[in-house]
Design an enzyme around this catalytic site. Sequence first.
Site, PDB file in Angstrom:
ATOM      1  N   THR A 282     -26.810  58.167  19.522  1.00  0.00           N
ATOM      2  CA  THR A 282     -26.937  56.958  19.208  1.00  0.00           C
ATOM      3  C   THR A 282     -25.981  56.208  20.196  1.00  0.00           C
ATOM      4  O   THR A 282     -26.216  55.006  20.372  1.00  0.00           O
ATOM      5  CB  THR A 282     -26.285  57.031  17.725  1.00  0.00           C
ATOM      6  OG1 THR A 282     -27.389  57.630  16.784  1.00  0.00           O
ATOM      7  CG2 THR A 282     -26.198  55.536  17.139  1.00  0.00           C
TER       8      THR A 282
ATOM      9  N   ASN B 134     -39.182  61.536  18.085  1.00  0.00           N
ATOM     10  CA  ASN B 134     -38.782  62.584  17.274  1.00  0.00           C
ATOM     11  C   ASN B 134     -39.527  62.656  16.065  1.00  0.00           C
ATOM     12  O   ASN B 134     -39.378  63.723  15.410  1.00  0.00           O
ATOM     13  CB  ASN B 134     -37.358  61.844  16.759  1.00  0.00           C
ATOM     14  CG  ASN B 134     -37.315  60.606  16.542  1.00  0.00           C
ATOM     15  OD1 ASN B 134     -37.653  59.591  17.152  1.00  0.00           O
ATOM     16  ND2 ASN B 134     -37.299  60.158  15.367  1.00  0.00           N
TER      17      ASN B 134
ATOM     18  N   GLN C 186     -34.943  64.262  22.423  1.00  0.00           N
ATOM     19  CA  GLN C 186     -35.729  65.423  21.861  1.00  0.00           C
ATOM     20  C   GLN C 186     -36.097  66.182  22.949  1.00  0.00           C
ATOM     21  O   GLN C 186     -36.812  67.241  22.597  1.00  0.00           O
ATOM     22  CB  GLN C 186     -36.997  64.819  20.905  1.00  0.00           C
ATOM     23  CG  GLN C 186     -36.630  64.220  19.474  1.00  0.00           C
ATOM     24  CD  GLN C 186     -36.011  65.125  18.558  1.00  0.00           C
ATOM     25  OE1 GLN C 186     -36.290  66.334  18.775  1.00  0.00           O
ATOM     26  NE2 GLN C 186     -35.167  64.780  17.446  1.00  0.00           N
TER      27      GLN C 186
ATOM     28  N   SER D 110     -28.429  64.296  23.308  1.00  0.00           N
ATOM     29  CA  SER D 110     -27.545  64.621  22.334  1.00  0.00           C
ATOM     30  C   SER D 110     -27.243  66.114  22.023  1.00  0.00           C
ATOM     31  O   SER D 110     -28.344  66.707  22.063  1.00  0.00           O
ATOM     32  CB  SER D 110     -28.118  63.992  20.957  1.00  0.00           C
ATOM     33  OG  SER D 110     -27.200  64.585  19.765  1.00  0.00           O
ATOM     34  N   GLY D 111     -26.153  66.369  21.724  1.00  0.00           N
ATOM     35  CA  GLY D 111     -25.868  68.014  21.566  1.00  0.00           C
ATOM     36  C   GLY D 111     -26.384  68.620  20.582  1.00  0.00           C
ATOM     37  O   GLY D 111     -26.985  70.006  20.601  1.00  0.00           O
ATOM     38  N   HIS D 112     -26.409  67.935  19.363  1.00  0.00           N
ATOM     39  CA  HIS D 112     -26.819  68.801  18.315  1.00  0.00           C
ATOM     40  C   HIS D 112     -28.451  68.867  18.079  1.00  0.00           C
ATOM     41  O   HIS D 112     -28.690  69.489  17.115  1.00  0.00           O
ATOM     42  CB  HIS D 112     -26.268  67.978  16.999  1.00  0.00           C
ATOM     43  CG  HIS D 112     -26.955  66.801  16.527  1.00  0.00           C
ATOM     44  ND1 HIS D 112     -27.933  66.869  15.482  1.00  0.00           N
ATOM     45  CD2 HIS D 112     -26.613  65.586  16.872  1.00  0.00           C
ATOM     46  CE1 HIS D 112     -28.178  65.447  15.146  1.00  0.00           C
ATOM     47  NE2 HIS D 112     -27.530  64.603  15.960  1.00  0.00           N
TER      48      HIS D 112
ATOM     49  N   THR E  26     -10.189  59.662  24.167  1.00  0.00           N
ATOM     50  CA  THR E  26      -9.731  61.022  24.531  1.00  0.00           C
ATOM     51  C   THR E  26     -11.001  62.131  24.308  1.00  0.00           C
ATOM     52  O   THR E  26     -11.870  62.089  23.283  1.00  0.00           O
ATOM     53  CB  THR E  26      -8.808  61.786  23.497  1.00  0.00           C
ATOM     54  OG1 THR E  26      -7.666  60.684  23.562  1.00  0.00           O
ATOM     55  CG2 THR E  26      -8.068  63.193  23.901  1.00  0.00           C
TER      56      THR E  26
ATOM     57  N   CYS F 260     -34.704  59.918   8.838  1.00  0.00           N
ATOM     58  CA  CYS F 260     -33.566  58.995   8.887  1.00  0.00           C
ATOM     59  C   CYS F 260     -33.380  57.970   7.690  1.00  0.00           C
ATOM     60  O   CYS F 260     -32.588  57.238   7.659  1.00  0.00           O
ATOM     61  CB  CYS F 260     -33.309  58.506  10.006  1.00  0.00           C
ATOM     62  SG  CYS F 260     -33.236  59.483  11.601  1.00  0.00           S
TER      63      CYS F 260
HETATM   64  C1  LIG Z   1     -31.430  62.519  16.983  1.00  0.00           C
HETATM   65  C2  LIG Z   1     -31.892  61.313  17.834  1.00  0.00           C
HETATM   66  C3  LIG Z   1     -31.027  60.235  18.111  1.00  0.00           C
HETATM   67  C4  LIG Z   1     -29.427  60.271  17.634  1.00  0.00           C
HETATM   68  O1  LIG Z   1     -28.789  61.322  18.143  1.00  0.00           O
HETATM   69  P1  LIG Z   1     -27.159  61.232  17.571  1.00  0.00           P
HETATM   70  O2  LIG Z   1     -26.399  62.404  18.484  1.00  0.00           O
HETATM   71  O3  LIG Z   1     -27.413  62.026  16.126  1.00  0.00           O
HETATM   72  O4  LIG Z   1     -26.471  59.999  17.230  1.00  0.00           O
HETATM   73  C5  LIG Z   1     -31.314  59.410  18.976  1.00  0.00           C
HETATM   74  N1  LIG Z   1     -32.748  59.342  19.462  1.00  0.00           N
HETATM   75  C6  LIG Z   1     -33.343  60.214  19.100  1.00  0.00           C
HETATM   76  C7  LIG Z   1     -34.973  60.278  19.775  1.00  0.00           C
HETATM   77  C8  LIG Z   1     -33.126  61.406  18.305  1.00  0.00           C
HETATM   78  O5  LIG Z   1     -33.859  62.310  18.221  1.00  0.00           O
END
Ligand SMILES: *Cc1c(COP(=O)(O)O)cnc(C)c1O
Length: 389
Positions: free
Chosen positions: A73, A152, A180, A200-202, A238, A325
């Site tokens: 994000t 996504n 994704q 994004s890591g998660h 940081t 979301c």
């Molecule tokens: C999950 C997702 C995001 C947001 O990522 P966050 O690390 O949760 O902020 C943005 N773009 C896409 C396509 C996603 O799947």
Amino acid sequence: MNNLIYLDHAATTPVHPDVLEAMMPYLTTQYANPSTLYAFGREARAAVEDAREKVAALIGADPSEIYFTAGATESDNWAIMGIASATESKGKHIITSTIEHHAVLGTCEFLKRRGYEITLIPVDGDGLVNPEDVRRAITDQTVLITIMHSNNEVGVIEPIAEIGAIAREGGIVFHTDATQSVGKIPIDVSALNVDLLSLSGHKLYAPKGIGALYIRKGTRILPYIHGGGQESSKRAGTHNVPGIVGLGKAAEIAQATMAEESAREIALRDRLIAGILAIPDTRLNGHPSLRLPNNVNVSIEGAEGESMILMLDMLGICVSSGSACTSGSLAASHVLLAMGLPHELAHGSLRLTLGKDTTDEDIDRVLELLPGIVSRLRAMSPVYEKAGA
Ligand SMILES: *Cc1c(COP(=O)(O)O)cnc(C)c1O
């Protein structure tokens, strides 16, 4: 939770045990701030730089082109706001698509209220952007094109290299949200002709709250988060050392296991799709082959997405509807509507996204339970009146 069948990896992934192990020292004994000068701090700095190299290697970038953020994000916001503010004197036109993540659409919407013109490129019934539509939308005011690498909700993989070539030809900065895709399918920033890429890591077995923005060397972009001189004075704050180390480890694991794991998930995915489509009056949403290895998105006539989610939840199965979301709201998915689905089908959609721990037995169980759930919902449905249903 025991016996949980988790099929929502597009929403988030569990932290890989090896990622957690790599992070642990930086949550405990190795707590130094990497911006300090003493040896203790230099060790943290080295860990950050090692992670930067691993993330760069995963997407074919130079380590100096990787900037750590708090997630995709932030990366999306930075890419769009940072380019817009660096090109204010050139023009105020941005091209994006109707199926972007809200992190992109919301930022474009913000700029629109501040006088920017935003062109939303439509998609076809399969969810694909036509690169020629992007070409036709370019004006002498265009400063940025931002189109996602894969979606996504429906998992469609967009023709990013072709769009990138068009952007390059026009001398326009090109950003892609590849959140994704990264870790699931090969990504090479050179082959894709992208100047900026969000990840994004998660979404790849690292923790939440860590991400990165790839910025091609020479791209003029202003900072979005202001403060200290971290990340070459482009992104203050940081360093999230444990998160960064985790992201680096996750990138390394993804690179090593991608080919084998994606083949495994594709086989499970296709079996799940075939099994669901064997239920009458169902359809697959999104292109059948230009699709992420782990994504299944289907519409089921006469069965509301939310109802199916809750019934599966009672059986310990986690899935999403197309409308990601926006849980709590009954708004139909903007992606499915953009693909031309009528409201009833957009509401009757289900997204099942597989991951590294998904087994054959998980797929069997879903295919065993879903037809009964659909029959029960259809029997209660005021609108579903197919003979024999
Ligand atoms: C999950 C997702 C995001 C947001 O990522 P966050 O690390 O949760 O902020 C943005 N773009 C896409 C396509 C996603 O799947």
